[in-house]
Enzyme design. Sequence first.
Site: not given
Ligand code: BG6
Length: 516
Positions: A267, A204-205
């Site tokens: 997230h 989960d980045h």
């Molecule tokens: C991803 C989603 O996990 O996270 C995307 O699939 C979203 O829809 C993205 O745009 C948002 O990530 P960040 O790091 O740009 O906030």
Amino acid sequence: MNKEELFINPLAEGSRASKPIEPCCLVIFGVTGDLTARKLMPALYNLAKEGQLPLHFTCVGFARRDKNDEIFRNEMKEAVIKHSRTKPLDEKLWENFASKLFYHKSSFDDAEGYKSLNKRLSEMDSTHNTGGNRIYYLATQPSSFTTIIEKLSESKLIYPYEENQSPWSRVIIEKPFGHDLQSAESLQTEITKHLNEKQIYRIDHYLGKEAVQNLLVFRFSNLIFEAIWNQKYIDHVQITVSEDIGIGTRGRFWEETGLLRDMIQNHLIQLLSLIAMEPPVSLDADAIRNEKVKVLEALRPISPEEIDQKVIRGQYTDGFVNGEQAQGYRSEENVDNESSRETFVALEMAIDNWRWAGVPFYLRSGKRLPKKTTEIAIVFEHVPNILFLQNQKKYEQNVLSIRIQPNEGIAFNMNCKVPGIASPIQPVKMDFKYGNYFGLTPPEAYERLICDSILGDSTLFTRGDEVLASWKYIDPILQHWEKNPKEAPATYKAGTWGPVEAEKLLNRSARSWRMI
Ligand code: BG6
């Protein structure tokens, strides 16, 4: 702060210094996809730049398309030039890094492809001293996850797990982990036939973002915050993850997924669990994740009768974002023109434990909102209305706002007397900004996460029971929506903060969303 200190994960298991970066080979499945070009390759290049990759390292791209090492290296160079956070490209460094990149053509279900991969990796152990250690990164469609793991296992590319084993094998799995509770459970059952939980790194980045990692440090290394972090002093919590972009070219994916699955299930719920968890007994990965799971298990399920009241879904229509015209969701490419798929969700959640009894957690996230921002706001209780009550107006509540991105930082709003004789009271803001204070660009989330997987530190990855607990909460909402497909989401104009119903969700209890 020097570069090495920048990479020390404050939540790492044990001491990072005690863990040497072991040699390894990283195999990326689905390497021709967008994720590799936009995130993974730039992350690897920057890790190489910071001296954070093992000295003996190779990366093999595994995909169906026909190409050779040279074409692959050239494509990856273009991708890094375009997407790396550090610019311009360091040609000399690139040459060295590119010599460790290889391409392996095969389909995901072809046993021969895995056999030849095994042979190739063993050769690399001799030519590049990669020591037999393997990381397999599944950056493919979720439907391929089980096939790849089965095939890896059949061809002995995954080693049976043992404590402190050498050589080792690990698998990184991209989100989404399942489409609903049932599919997540069966995916979990299938993959654990071949892998021990300790070998699985679910991404989960958001957990790799610098300001998210700081949440626990902030909470558990500052006495004063922890002391007031409970229902006695906190009125409610707001978590906002807004994006100005629409669904772009991902129409097909979005029609199947929607915002609840794409953002809230992972997230936002991860952010909630870090804010709400109890202090862990140690910084061990499992000690931290045990506490996060307890929060998820204490989430009060939303009954079907309450769903329409407590979970607001929205869909954007034509509007303007950042001064530019934006088309409505139903006019996007590959989207049904009568689609009821949500692009916005706001919901009220409750945690049934002693610390949080009676404290609502409001979460909201959406596409085509006015700006890209992620913020967690802790809104404190009002002071007793005794001393400073003018014209029956209460003064503003103290708010601690944690900016996850952009402009990472922490601000505290408090009331102050305006200088002068009339002396009205006005809210003022103390603001700490990471960038200004430390003067460094934090590494990208994927850099931290890849680095941690090489080190064998799973603290910033989600455990199986965590993912399932989160699906357990989300699943009844999805089912309710699926049973009532005709009930379309409320609409909002692109470039606004979601449907009015989202505002009403808070107004009912005399609260409102923060202006961010
Ligand atoms: C991803 C989603 O996990 O996270 C995307 O699939 C979203 O829809 C993205 O745009 C948002 O990530 P960040 O790091 O740009 O906030």
